[in-house]
Design an enzyme around this catalytic site. Sequence first.
Site, PDB file in Angstrom:
ATOM      1  N   ASP A 107       4.554  -1.264 -88.857  1.00  0.00           N
ATOM      2  CA  ASP A 107       2.254  -1.586 -89.632  1.00  0.00           C
ATOM      3  C   ASP A 107       1.701  -1.859 -88.611  1.00  0.00           C
ATOM      4  O   ASP A 107       0.581  -2.124 -89.774  1.00  0.00           O
ATOM      5  CB  ASP A 107       2.773  -2.353 -90.346  1.00  0.00           C
ATOM      6  CG  ASP A 107       3.349  -4.296 -90.326  1.00  0.00           C
ATOM      7  OD1 ASP A 107       2.966  -4.588 -89.226  1.00  0.00           O
ATOM      8  OD2 ASP A 107       2.331  -4.593 -91.092  1.00  0.00           O
ATOM      9  N   GLU A 108       1.760  -2.328 -87.082  1.00  0.00           N
ATOM     10  CA  GLU A 108       0.242  -2.864 -86.559  1.00  0.00           C
ATOM     11  C   GLU A 108       0.339  -2.217 -85.411  1.00  0.00           C
ATOM     12  O   GLU A 108       1.682  -1.884 -84.287  1.00  0.00           O
ATOM     13  CB  GLU A 108       0.433  -4.435 -85.977  1.00  0.00           C
ATOM     14  CG  GLU A 108      -0.005  -5.008 -86.383  1.00  0.00           C
ATOM     15  CD  GLU A 108       0.199  -6.445 -85.892  1.00  0.00           C
ATOM     16  OE1 GLU A 108      -0.649  -6.921 -85.562  1.00  0.00           O
ATOM     17  OE2 GLU A 108       1.316  -6.906 -86.808  1.00  0.00           O
TER      18      GLU A 108
END
Length: 354
Positions: A107-108
């Site tokens: 998610d990053e």
Amino acid sequence: MSERIRKIIHVDMDCFFAAVEMRDFPEYRGRPLAVGGSEKQRGVISTCNYEARKFGVRSAMPTGRAIQLCPNLLVVPGRMNVYKQVSGQIRAIFERYTAIIEPLSLDEAYLDVTDATLYRGSATLIAEAIRSDIFNELHLTASAGVAPIKFLAKVASDINKPNGQFVIPPNQVQQVVDKLPLEKIPGVGKVSLEKLHQAGFYLCEDIKQADYRELLHKFGRQGESLWKRSHGIDEREVVTERERKSVGVERTFSHNIRSYDECWQVIEQKLYPELEVRLAKASPDKAIIKQGIKVKFADFQLTTIEHIHPQLDLDDFRQLLRDVLQRQNGREIRLLGLSVMLKPEDRSKQLSFF
Ligand SMILES: [Mg+2]
């Protein structure tokens, strides 16, 4: 490598796993929710939504403790295959804007948009566009940070979280860094923070004013890194998976060196044998396409030189060393490194990362 100013975006999804669950299951919305292991099995919370955070629930907290804090917490096991799939969709959105993408987790990611052409290369507008693509197409929110260096981009993405972004322009880097509490620097954990506080260091400006040698002495490698961050220095490139297919070794000297002969001695006696071992371990049968030398000068300027060469070759590093030292301009050398780049694998295999 040139000294030009880079434009880096750090994109971070807002409570990603929990957000995907709330998106897909409307009944989860508006109540404290966490994705994690069950209390019975002594699981931990992996992500929770903002309703749960109000009660003090946090990632990596034991689920039992989380339920103590928030008795109404709904804990769901999570669907990793769905998160991976969504992560792939997010990546596809990034790829509209740049090819230089370094995922840190599902998610990053860091994106280097220095050479991006959309929105006339405005990193601020690109970050906004990425976030609105994610929202419109995937019905999820993301936060973003924009800065000329990696660690500040990451710091910035946290400032207006959730569903916001923050830009640190090059001329404000030092100003922002000065007032930054040390715990905001990625990699500074609880234990080192305590040590730093005991030594009287709270903000980056405290580190900046400290004696460099004393920092090194007290905090070792971390001291060096903190000193650099506190001066707004972070030379780390945004590394794509493809580029990451390389093997390298390096050495930072306790006393700077200067001459070709000194450098060569380090390469021949230390770095090259280490590189051979590393390479044999990391990828014994992969083809080599390039080899290179990295030098960091006493003023922290980092430069690398590489050329196409199909095998590991000690003699070949002699010429590379001569070439790279052309850039020395009388400066001493604090770090030397050798690397080889390996032939990339099929793109189809790499996709399995997501
Ligand atoms: Mg996140």
